[in-house]
Design an enzyme around this catalytic site. Structure first.
Site, PDB file in Angstrom:
ATOM      1  N   ILE A  28       0.805  -1.227   0.000  1.00  0.00           N
ATOM      2  CA  ILE A  28       0.000   0.000   0.000  1.00  0.00           C
ATOM      3  C   ILE A  28       0.834   1.271   0.000  1.00  0.00           C
ATOM      4  O   ILE A  28       0.284   2.364  -0.097  1.00  0.00           O
ATOM      5  CB  ILE A  28      -0.969   0.031   1.198  1.00  0.00           C
ATOM      6  CG1 ILE A  28      -0.207  -0.142   2.516  1.00  0.00           C
ATOM      7  CG2 ILE A  28      -2.041  -1.044   1.041  1.00  0.00           C
ATOM      8  CD1 ILE A  28      -1.068   0.016   3.753  1.00  0.00           C
ATOM      9  N   ARG A  30       5.105   3.209  -0.460  1.00  0.00           N
ATOM     10  CA  ARG A  30       6.561   3.193  -0.611  1.00  0.00           C
ATOM     11  C   ARG A  30       7.137   4.426   0.056  1.00  0.00           C
ATOM     12  O   ARG A  30       6.527   5.491   0.041  1.00  0.00           O
ATOM     13  CB  ARG A  30       6.978   3.234  -2.085  1.00  0.00           C
ATOM     14  CG  ARG A  30       6.604   2.031  -2.917  1.00  0.00           C
ATOM     15  CD  ARG A  30       7.160   2.206  -4.329  1.00  0.00           C
ATOM     16  NE  ARG A  30       6.835   1.090  -5.190  1.00  0.00           N
ATOM     17  CZ  ARG A  30       5.740   1.010  -5.923  1.00  0.00           C
ATOM     18  NH1 ARG A  30       4.851   1.997  -5.888  1.00  0.00           N
ATOM     19  NH2 ARG A  30       5.512  -0.034  -6.687  1.00  0.00           N
ATOM     20  N   MET A  33      12.830   4.698   2.924  1.00  0.00           N
ATOM     21  CA  MET A  33      13.450   3.674   3.752  1.00  0.00           C
ATOM     22  C   MET A  33      12.862   2.286   3.544  1.00  0.00           C
ATOM     23  O   MET A  33      13.546   1.286   3.786  1.00  0.00           O
ATOM     24  CB  MET A  33      13.315   4.052   5.235  1.00  0.00           C
ATOM     25  CG  MET A  33      14.099   5.289   5.627  1.00  0.00           C
ATOM     26  SD  MET A  33      15.871   5.038   5.449  1.00  0.00           S
ATOM     27  CE  MET A  33      16.160   3.762   6.649  1.00  0.00           C
ATOM     28  N   ASP A 146      11.683  16.364   9.236  1.00  0.00           N
ATOM     29  CA  ASP A 146      11.267  16.063   7.860  1.00  0.00           C
ATOM     30  C   ASP A 146       9.770  16.334   7.673  1.00  0.00           C
ATOM     31  O   ASP A 146       9.051  15.516   7.100  1.00  0.00           O
ATOM     32  CB  ASP A 146      11.598  14.616   7.508  1.00  0.00           C
ATOM     33  CG  ASP A 146      11.572  14.369   5.991  1.00  0.00           C
ATOM     34  OD1 ASP A 146      11.712  15.348   5.231  1.00  0.00           O
ATOM     35  OD2 ASP A 146      11.399  13.209   5.571  1.00  0.00           O
TER      36      ASP A 146
END
Length: 362
Positions: A28, A30, A33, A146
């Site tokens: 589901i 990507r 990491m 991030d």
């Protein structure tokens, strides 16, 4: 991390080597990491998501440490607006995996791409929740580092007759635990650049030590994009964008009411304040951030937000400045190379000239 079914040449589900406790059904998502699979925890009868480290990264110590760091950071954070981790383990093939709650919905990045800028009501709901989550993480000495639209997940939650949005913070993969001053110096001395260039703070771009004010800058970038549909700085390369974070001012914002009149400037001023190059001039804590955000939104009428027209010339000036900076650097580099080449040629020719003079003397 995008939680939608995808297809590709990834490892077959049966070859993942996960414990029998989990029944995996589909890929589901990507991320940089790893991969995220939808599964069911057979012991608890609950749907879960399993994030497993990319196979090619398993051999690198840095990747494994970063993956485990995310798990440790998440394990210590129990907040409704931070994705929950349920288990950490190793597959039969030695690949680290995390079992996290399965979220249904879309990322803020997907919402912006599909619908453009947020309504003021959605803006208030989403960023109040994310600020609350970051305040909680900050109290535990964790800086996310991030923040970006794809790391904010939006779930639809039924509350009686109402459907509300639960904003969830994802991916603490490069989160840093702020510890002692010595630890901070050690980390900063490595000068490692981490983050996503469109949303990195100036101090991140310079490889300096960061604290919660860096997250406030990054969140300011996300707010700017959520109001206008575009991030504060655009460029053809990561270097271009990072240079602007360090040296250029974001184009100012202006609110426009339905009648076309100028609206309140409070929210515009608040977002620009979060984007200040000087960390001391940004909100100094998320409690201050949340209070200022609430006041700014309360004073803002129903409006749309646009970049001031005057900012276009400002953006051209920024790009011209960058071009001059890059051209100057290129000329200096060429001059250095030419000088070095000349010196090397002189060293090569010198023995030949000396030898020739000796021959003449004979």
């Amino acid at each position: 991390m995008q939680f939608r079914q995808e297809h590709g040449p990834e490892v077959e589900i049966d070859e993942l080597g996960l414990p029998d406790r989990y029944r995996v059904s589909a890929l589901i998502g990507r991320g940089g990491m790893g991969l995220v699979y939808q599964a069911v925890d057979n012991d608890l009868g609950l749907p879960v998501a399993i994030k497993i480290l990319h196979g090619e990264l398993c051999g690198t110590s840095e990747s494994r440490q970063r993956f485990l760091r995310e798990a440790r950071a998440l394990a210590g954070l129990q907040h409704n607006n931070i994705v929950r981790i349920r288990q950490l383990g190793l597959s039969n093939h030695g690949r680290p995996f995390q079992v996290i709650e399965l979220l249904q919905g879309e990322t803020l990045g997907q919402k912006l791409a599909a619908n453009g800028a947020l309504s003021l009501a959605d803006f208030r709901s989403i960023f109040s929740q994310i600020a609350d989550a970051l305040a909680y993480a900050s109290a535990k000495n964790i800086v996310h580092r991030d923040l970006k639209p794809s790391n904010i997940f939006l779930c639809q939650v039924n509350q009686g007759d109402e459907v509300k949005v639960r904003a969830v913070l994802l991916d603490f993969g490069i989160a840093k635990i702020v510890e002692s001053e010595d630890c901070e110096k050690t980390i900063s001395n490595k000068k490692i650049l981490v983050g996503s260039p469109p949303y990195m703070s100036p101090e991140q771009c310079r490889g300096e030590a960061v604290d919660l004010r860096s997250d406030i800058y990054s969140l300011g970038c996300v707010m700017y994009e959520s109001l206008t549909g575009l991030p504060p700085f655009l460029g053809e390369t990561a270097v271009d964008v990072m240079y602007q974070h360090m040296n250029a001012e974001a184009m100012p914002l202006q609110s426009v009411t339905a009648s076309g009149d100028a609206g309140s400037s409070l929210l515009c001023d608040f977002v620009i304040r979060c984007l200040n190059k000087d960390p001391l001039k940004r909100p100094q804590a998320f409690s201050e951030f949340t209070t200022a955000l609430s006041e700014a939104i309360t004073g803002a009428p129903a409006a749309r937000f646009v970049v001031k027209a005057a900012g276009k010339s400002n953006r051209r000036a920024q790009r011209l400045s960058l071009f001059v900076w890059l051209l100057t650097g290129a000329l200096i580099l060429l001059a250095c190379l030419a000088s070095l080449n000349h010196k090397q040629r002189s060293k090569i020719m010198l023995p030949i000239q000396t030898s020739a003079s000796a021959d003449n003397f004979e």
